[in-house]
Structure formats: structure tokens, C-alpha cells
Design an enzyme around this catalytic site. Sequence first.
Site: not given
Lengths: 345, 345, 345, 345
Positions: D147-149, D152
Site C-alpha cells: 500500500g501507499c501509506y 512511506s
Amino acid sequence: MRAAVVGASGYTGLELVRILLRHPGFELAVVTSEQNAGTPLGEYAPGLAGLTDLTFEAVDVASIAKRVDFVFTALPHATAAPVVKGFRAAGLPVVDLSADFRLRELATYESWYAPHPAPELLSTAVYGLPEVYREEVRKAQLVAAPGCYPTSVLLPLLPFLRAGVIAPGPVFVDSKSGTSGAGKKLAANLLFSEAASNCSTYAVGGKHRHLPEMEQEASVAAGADVSMVFTPHLLPTIRGIVTSIYLTPQAGFDQAQAEAILNEAYGDEEFVRVLPQGQTPSLAAVRGSNFCDVAAVVDARTGTLLLLSAIDNLVKGSGGQAVQCANLMLDLPENTGLLEAPLVP
Amino acid sequence: MRAAVVGASGYTGLELVRILLRHPGFELAVVTSEQNAGTPLGEYAPGLAGLTDLTFEAVDVASIAKRVDFVFTALPHATAAPVVKGFRAAGLPVVDLSADFRLRELATYESWYAPHPAPELLSTAVYGLPEVYREEVRKAQLVAAPGCYPTSVLLPLLPFLRAGVIAPGPVFVDSKSGTSGAGKKLAANLLFSEAASNCSTYAVGGKHRHLPEMEQEASVAAGADVSMVFTPHLLPTIRGIVTSIYLTPQAGFDQAQAEAILNEAYGDEEFVRVLPQGQTPSLAAVRGSNFCDVAAVVDARTGTLLLLSAIDNLVKGSGGQAVQCANLMLDLPENTGLLEAPLVP
Amino acid sequence: MRAAVVGASGYTGLELVRILLRHPGFELAVVTSEQNAGTPLGEYAPGLAGLTDLTFEAVDVASIAKRVDFVFTALPHATAAPVVKGFRAAGLPVVDLSADFRLRELATYESWYAPHPAPELLSTAVYGLPEVYREEVRKAQLVAAPGCYPTSVLLPLLPFLRAGVIAPGPVFVDSKSGTSGAGKKLAANLLFSEAASNCSTYAVGGKHRHLPEMEQEASVAAGADVSMVFTPHLLPTIRGIVTSIYLTPQAGFDQAQAEAILNEAYGDEEFVRVLPQGQTPSLAAVRGSNFCDVAAVVDARTGTLLLLSAIDNLVKGSGGQAVQCANLMLDLPENTGLLEAPLVP
Amino acid sequence: MRAAVVGASGYTGLELVRILLRHPGFELAVVTSEQNAGTPLGEYAPGLAGLTDLTFEAVDVASIAKRVDFVFTALPHATAAPVVKGFRAAGLPVVDLSADFRLRELATYESWYAPHPAPELLSTAVYGLPEVYREEVRKAQLVAAPGCYPTSVLLPLLPFLRAGVIAPGPVFVDSKSGTSGAGKKLAANLLFSEAASNCSTYAVGGKHRHLPEMEQEASVAAGADVSMVFTPHLLPTIRGIVTSIYLTPQAGFDQAQAEAILNEAYGDEEFVRVLPQGQTPSLAAVRGSNFCDVAAVVDARTGTLLLLSAIDNLVKGSGGQAVQCANLMLDLPENTGLLEAPLVP
């Protein structure tokens, strides 16, 4: 003076609520929304929590008519007219913010919108641009608040048409509006991911519904048919409309004459600010306020006239102008509840 | 082919760097900045860290001329010309992104800008709009890359002027540009707090310096003097220009003719996309790319023609177009290094 | 009650002007700006044109002291103190919006800012957070309006520290502010082209000047030294601060207890809204208003407490809170001139 | 190598298309969308016009399997798994961008999402974070792109957990994402009028679906269960995630140690840039690129460690990382097609 906002869940309705909550001449008594009936206003719009205890109710004209003295209708076109008719039948004054009573010609309305649900009221409605129709608005029981684009176009344009200084031919209008003008509509082009960092035209080629309203009022002012080319744009801002109008004036027309025409029209107006030469209207200078800033620029080299304007589409272009009309209808000072300064910055 | 970007710390220069770093035909060998000499490029622009080891150096024409084969100059007007002169004297081909070589008439340049530091080069420069001057660009040693606004205006407009279908009279141009067009300049109106949620015109009334360049090229295309009314706006976006052009065509001119003119001009062009009827250009469709999207809309009711365009001002309006010219000058495929798709969304 | 805004050309000063122009208890009589002395306010800030005839003047304490009854100072730190001292010597009540009187310890001030120009006044100043120091503010003649970040942090945090339910250890604070918090400063990182579509931290690692002010007040509330980790971010918005605070409460602490603490602290407060469970603070709900929205979320799974808040940094975080204090000092209803609804949307 | 993007009409799918169109190792051969089957890609996404002649087709695994060599699936969770199963059964390597194969424990998946349509494949999937699982990705036939989160969060965090320098207790994570992370979903909170000039949290209190994925990988790295408090925010930007992570390291842990840990982990990585001391990650530096910028800040005063990161959620947080994995699976240079510089500005 108890007021109802019928259709209070859209951006236009919410702006009326925002203004009326602080208006010393009105007590906001009723807010309606079919979809949100039963929901407290402060829950639907958390920004308003703590400022009001009102709860949305469904529209029931008979019931509401007993509890208020004045009605603002902010419903979609064709939905508004029957409700307006009910309130008028109950003897209540109404400011309607839909398109239903802006056009004088039934055929024009029906070619652009839908069969009219209450055509018999058309002749009783006044076009609610106070700077143009102040006396008519004072005496009216039904006022049709102008569209947001038309407000931004007509205020700078009409004085020049009335003065008879514009050569014949189509008027070119290039307008740019923030997204709130499109309402709280779940459309892909209105998503942040699509509208941010973006700008584009829409409804070009004579397709925007505000066109007949603008041509109608321009023609009245000119005393002759005026046609317009209208190019609306979607801006990556929430609020505001800036408009450029391109005209060819009579030969020899100069900057001083242009400024004189604006100053004569608006020198005594509180909400139309004629900018000094060298300044141009900006959204930042009107954000959250009922001002319409206007400027005229004569380009002697090309023999042309550029008119510029800026408004907050939800205030002077909608809720604020509606309240300005209501103030006139009720013989209150015209600026009551409307002197809020713009947010700077 | 080793390239220098002279004046690489501004937005135009950085965009050239961004493109050249990925360009298979160039090795970016030199970047200059007087103020930042000695600073690694990746420290000045952290986005470029890890992509290059270059460090800014001060301009030293003699030294740089020995280390590169091609020069891009992205300096302010009047500062660029002497540097260009030096590189040309050293025999290097140059694409200049300043205004110094865009105007054919020395007097015009000097009335809008400053005394020209190298007037003897004016006649050797080619206006770098490849879709118009492709063959001239191929043979040129000095190309003047067009301004960003002119690119957005001339690409849709010139085919109609060349076709002779426009009635005489001034051309009305309404353009809207993102803030990067103003460069990395510390001016109050460019602060986020001032420019965000805002939109306004500037340099109205024939005052914008891109005007003579546009009138020059429009007049060449029309074979007669063309005058323009040009109204630039500052948009709350970083990148992009959208332009509306209002024209009165000959009587009877129709949508099919308009589309035929655009398709004939650009049907074979890779970077100018003629939109199908019903679509209008948007910044979102060109962001980060070298495309210029154009559309024509004939409004039969008013007998008018509306031309629309959208570009990324830093790509097709600046660095991308400069590289497109360089590709031509070097006999590389014209699209080399320029086929990046727009950021969607 | 005639008021002066000393230092009225910055964003804080302009917000005071915006509020005071509509405040029924004040007549705005003097606005100062050294750089803009002689310029009409409505020319400097076109949004205010038509709302005031005031012209900026240079600061002359003796002259101004004769013409007003109350002073707001919105000057940079170290510049403010001597001016405040002058007005206090003339017997005028002052709300100072600089950092000069926020810190109780002279040494702390001087280690973070500069030599203090009027240390003898420190002990007379009250920290202007009305929800915490209401009675002290009522009696004060010199009030130090809190910083914008501290307001957003202290309002949610202090009730939990006072209640003694937080385990020892540093408090983690993650705040995000719009660009207006940095003022109208010509800095590259505040340009639209740099700040738009962007977000980043700054002054991390204990370097932000609002830190000592927050630790001071947190320690008072806790009755013991409290240390904080404070991470400010620059948001691509003009106005507003949202803050997240990460805490470890005592074992067994639950959601009901957290809400009880907030409701006990703020149930009767007009400008602090405790959000119902499931709602979280947003900038949109406070934009242009004096509200601070707060919420608490206990995560039973991890045994942690998250506090959230949102304010408009220029209103509750600055000008609005200053006026709230002034209302108390003058025995006016605390909400006078401050009940404007947020802009929705 | 012919590739299919299955589910190409969402933002994740479009980003894959954008990257693959320029990727020298892939020929994009098939794009699917149930709702838009039959529509040319360049008509659906005008930005891509002229770059591809592909037309959306409906998913037909058997047909597509014959026409491509590699499959990217960008479908909603639970919808993806059956399609992935089909392509795997046909022997094709797959990078799946849904959540369906990210969680190792079936029960965890089913408690957060839905009954799993293809649980038998779970053990064959590799978590596609190349900087952590490079060798596993190389050998995999099924990769679950993170996932994107999580991307990060995990990139800055894992090296510290692996190093064993963090004290026990929950990890506090404060993340801020642009709106494209929510996809092209017609939800009121994603409208420009609601999301612009706004910022707020959502899914607080342990409710965000990326939490189990982050805790899973953090626990693997730590060799012990790690729990997280995760506070996502919606930012008024289209692209990008910035993350702050608050940790308490072992006593005496210092800045040099923190930097050493990051440099050891990422010194040789092309797409993870460890920022020099004093610089902090920003969205502007990664916009449109596959970079993840990371920084560590030890605050000796409070004995805490702050980790910061920035990514473009659609590139390193989604499509770019998926292609990075595909490059590894196909034994191409890992950076193929991914070296585009960020858009500056």
C-alpha cells in the site's frame, strides 16, 4: 422577521444560512432538506455546530408558512417553482435562487430548462439585481435572484449598453468560476484529484444556461437585441468568479469616458466597487464578501474596451445578493447583515 | 552531444535540466548560475538529487565552449544576448529561451525591453515554433524559443490567419497561466498566501511583453498587420496555460471548416493534438508533457469562432519546445526525450 | 472604545482590522505601518476598500495614545516590547500579539529570541488563552496573545495534563499550518510555485520558537516539567492549523473518560467545540471563525490517546483570540464581534 | 515483453499505463475496465491521447493470457484475487496492486477485508518492497505491491527495528496523503469544494486497513510484535504522502547512529534517498518520481527519534514500485523506465 431557507443543504442554501445566522433583521426559523430531514444542521455542516440548533425538515409548505414571515428558496430549477407558488399563495414574500423566475419569456425558459410549473407567476417576478432594479425589488413579493455568472457579467456591462457607446456585434465574455458554483454534486470533474491544478472551459458554443438570462438583461439595457459568446471556465478555487468582457466601443471612446460611466452607475453603490485605474479585480479582494469589484480598460491602440469584474459567487453571486434583495423588500437598510469584510488573505 | 544549460537555477532552466537528464541524445555537461556557483544542483533542487552530480558554475563562455557541443541559454532578457553572442562566436549552436531574439525588428525589441546587446544576430535567429518554422529551425544555428503565452496563442490561431478566413479587426485573447510562468521571483503577489484561491488579470491594456511577439507572428501568417487585445491572468496552479481566442470569421464559416483547418495544420504533428468535437483543452491533460491541445468552436448563432488551447508552460511553452528545436537542429528524431505522458491525475 | 492596531500591514494585523471593523464595541481609529505610512488601508489591501477610510501612519506612541483607548500590537518580537512599554506608560491597556510577553522566564525568552527590551513588564503580562486564564485576562492591562501553534496544542492538551491522567514522558505533537502563519514574508519556500501541491516539515528537532511557550503552559497544567517533540508542517492552504498529539495515558484510561475530561473543560465554552465521537476536526469547519474544534480518541488496543484540534490560525490562533481577550478586559460579552460562522465551503 | 494492466481506469491503473508506455522493456498490450470496455484509453484519459491506440476491454483471463507475458492487476480487494488466480493458473507472472496478497495470515485478511477468494495463493506471494525483499521478488511469480501509506512508513522505520535500537511500546505514525490515494471515487469529502483549503484526519483509532500490513512487516523486522498508532490525513494535494514517525530509542542513541543506520540500509539504493542533516522530505521533491526521501532526527533534549519520509503515492507508493518489482522478476535493470526526474516545480 422569521425566515425559512428551503433547500438548505446545498452550497447556496448553506451560504444563506451562514449570512442569516448573523443578520440582525432575521431569525432563521426553518431549514429544509428532503434528503437530510431529521439531521441537525450542525451535524450536517460541522462548521455551523454551536451556532444554531436547527434541524433539517422536509418541505411542508402549509406548515412552514405558519411559522415564518419570509422565504428563501434554494432548490433546483423546476423543483423550486411549485414550492414558490405555495408560499406565494400563502401570502409570503419569496426570494427564489433558482432559474425558475429569471427569464421573462416562458418559451425561452422552456427551451433551456423544462416545462414551467408555475408560468402564471413569471410576470410577478422581479430580477433581483438591486443595482439595476432597486425600486422594483422594493415593491416585489417575488424576486428571482440572478445567477452567479450573470451577476459578474451584467454589473460591469449594463452601464455601457445603457450609455449606447458600444458598437453592434456580439459581446465576448470569458468567465472563470470556482467549483462551488457547480454545487455539491458528485461528478468526476469536480473531484479534487481532477479539478486541482487544472483549468478548462465547459459548455462552450452557446450551451450554458446562464446565457439567455444575460442576453435578456443586456438587451433590455441596450434597447436592442444583444447576443453574447460566453465561455465559462472551472477554476481551481472553491469560491469566486472573475470575468473579462471584450467590446468594441464607438470610435474615439476613451478611458476617462469609461470610468465616468462606471462611476456614474456605481459611485453611490455600497457593494459595487469601481477600481481606480491600474487596479484589476481579484478573487482575493472579494472572498467571503458581498462586493462586486469592476474595472474598465480602454486600449486606444486597438480601439477596444475591456471590462473586468470579480465576485464571490456564493455571496454577491447568490446568498448575499438574495439577502440584499430581502433587505429591500422589508425596508431594512440594504446592507444589513452584509458588511462583512473579505477574508484577507 | 554534450549540452550546457546556462542559467539553470530558474524554473525554465530547471525544466531544461529535467528533460535533458532523460534525453538519450544529450549528455548534460554544464549548468550555470551566478548566484549559486559552487552549489551542487541536487542540493539546490532536492528533487534532482541522485539524478546528477553536476554543480552550478558561473558563466565563463570560453571555458564552457570547450566542454560542450550545444548550448541552451535561459537567462533574463538583455543578459542573454551577450552570452549567446559569445557562444555563437565560438561556433556553437544555441537555443535561447529569453526574449532577446524573438522580435525581428530591433526598434520593437528596444521599445519593449532594453537596448539590444547584439543586434547583429537578430537576422540570424529563427523563431522556434517547430510546427511553423520546422525547416528554418533545422538549418538554424540560433533559435529563439517562443514565450509561453505566444506558444499557447499562436498554435491555435495561425492556421486560421493563414487560411484567410478571419474578418479584419483586433483578435481578443484571454489567457490564464500558472505561477511558474512568473519564475522563482520573490514578489508578494506570487506568495502562496496571495495567489492561492485567487485569480486576477495583470498587464492588461496592451502592456504585456509577449504582445509584440504574438502580433509579429500573427501578422506574418495573415500577410497583413494583426492587432491583439491580450488579457493574461494568474491562475492558482503551478504549471499550465489555457487560452481562449475570440474571432469573427467570414460569413458562413462553419464547424467543419474550422476543424478541417486545424486538422490540416496539425494532423501530422505529434505534439499538437486537435481535440475531437465536444472536448475542450484542460491543463490536466497536458501537465508535465510537451503537448499543446487545441480546439475550435464555431457558434453559428452569433457567427463567431472560439479557439482554445492548453499547454504546460514549462514544457511546450519553454523547455520542451527548446529541446524539440534542438532535436531538429541536430537531426535527431523530433520527439527524442519528449514523449513523456502527462501526469494523470 | 477607540482602538489602534499597531503593525497593521502583516497578516495578523490585517485580521485584527477585519474583525475590529465589524466589532460593535470598537471604533478602529488608528492603523500603523512604518513601510506603508501614508497609504490608505483600502489601497494597500483592496479587499478592505469601501469599508474604512483609514490611512496607515508611522508609530508615534505619544500621538496615538491620545487618540485611542485600547491598543493591539502586532509587531515582530523585540520590536513590539518598546512600543508596548510606551502605551502601558501612557496608561493604555494592550493586547500584544508578538512573542515578547508570552514567556515567564526572561532567560528562556532571551535564549530563544533576543535581549528583552522591557523585562520589567514580564511579570505584569497575562497569557491570553481565555479558556485557561479568563479571570486573569479580565483583570489584566497587558495580555500576551498566544502563538497560533500553541493555541492549537494547548487547548486539547491542558485538560488531560491538569487531570493527571498522562504517563510521564515526552509529548509528541504533529502540527500542520497554512502559509499565512509565516506572514507576508518574501521567502522562496512561501512562493505559490514552491508551496502549492507540497507539504513538508520545518524547524524539527526542537527548533521551533513556539516550543518554550507550549512547554511552559503544559508544565503549569501538569504541575511538573513537561517536554515536547514538536513537528510543524507547511500545508498548501492559506489558513488553518490541524494538530495531532500522541500520548500514553494511565493504564485503563478509556474513551468515556477522555470525553468527560474535554466536556468538563469546554462544555460551557463558546469557542471550543468538543466533537462528538466519530467526528474529527477539519480546517473547513473553522475557516474564518474563532472556533477551536477538539476531539480525543483512545485506542484501547495500543493503550494510547490521540488528541486532535483545528483552528483558523489568523482568528482563534491570532486576531480573534486577541479580540476575545480585549472583550474580557473591557467587560464586554466575550463573544462580541466574534460569532461569524466559518465559510462553508 | 507484452504486458496487461487489468483494472486500468482507476488512478493506480492509469499510473501503471503512464509508466509502461515509456518503459523500454514492456509493450503495453492490454488494458481492461469493465465499465469502460470499448472506450479508447485516450478518450477516457485525454492526457494519454496520441500516446497509445489501446482500447479498454472487459477482463477475459483466458483471452488475455494468450496475448501477454506479464500481468499487473489493479483491481479492488477481493475482486483481484480470482483474476490473479486465473492468470497464475495460466502460468503468467503477476504483480497485484490490491490488498489481497499483502497479509500473510488469512485470518488477519478476513478480519479487515472479506472472505479471501484464493487463500491457497497467499503463501506464494512476496511482499513487493524491493529494498527489503529484493531476492524474494526476483524469484517470485506473484508479488503483492505494498500500500501507499505502508511504503512511506516501512522504508524509514524498518532499518531501526531491524537494528534493535527502539524501546518497546507503540510506534506513533502521522501520515498525510493527497487525494489520489482515495482513488477516483465519487465521495463528497473528495470534491474540490470540500477537500481544497482543508486538512483533516480520518480512520483514526486503529481503523485504517493499511495498519495490519504495516504491523506485520514491522514485527518481522523487529523480531517481535510491534503495534502502531496510525493517523492518516487528507491533504489538499493530488499526489504525495509525507509521514512522521515518533519513536523512543535506547538511551544515548544519537544523530550519527541514526544516520548510519539509514545510510547502511539505503546507501546503495537508487530510489531511497537519505537526506543530508538539516534537509527534510517534501512532496515537491518526489512529485512524479519513484523516489522515497527519508530523514532521521534525534532530539537529544527529549531522548526521541523522529523519522520522516515523502513519496509520490502513485509512483513509489503504487505503480512505480509495481514496475520496480516487475523489473526484478524479469531480470531487467531494476530502474528501467523509472528514472524520470520529479516535476520541479
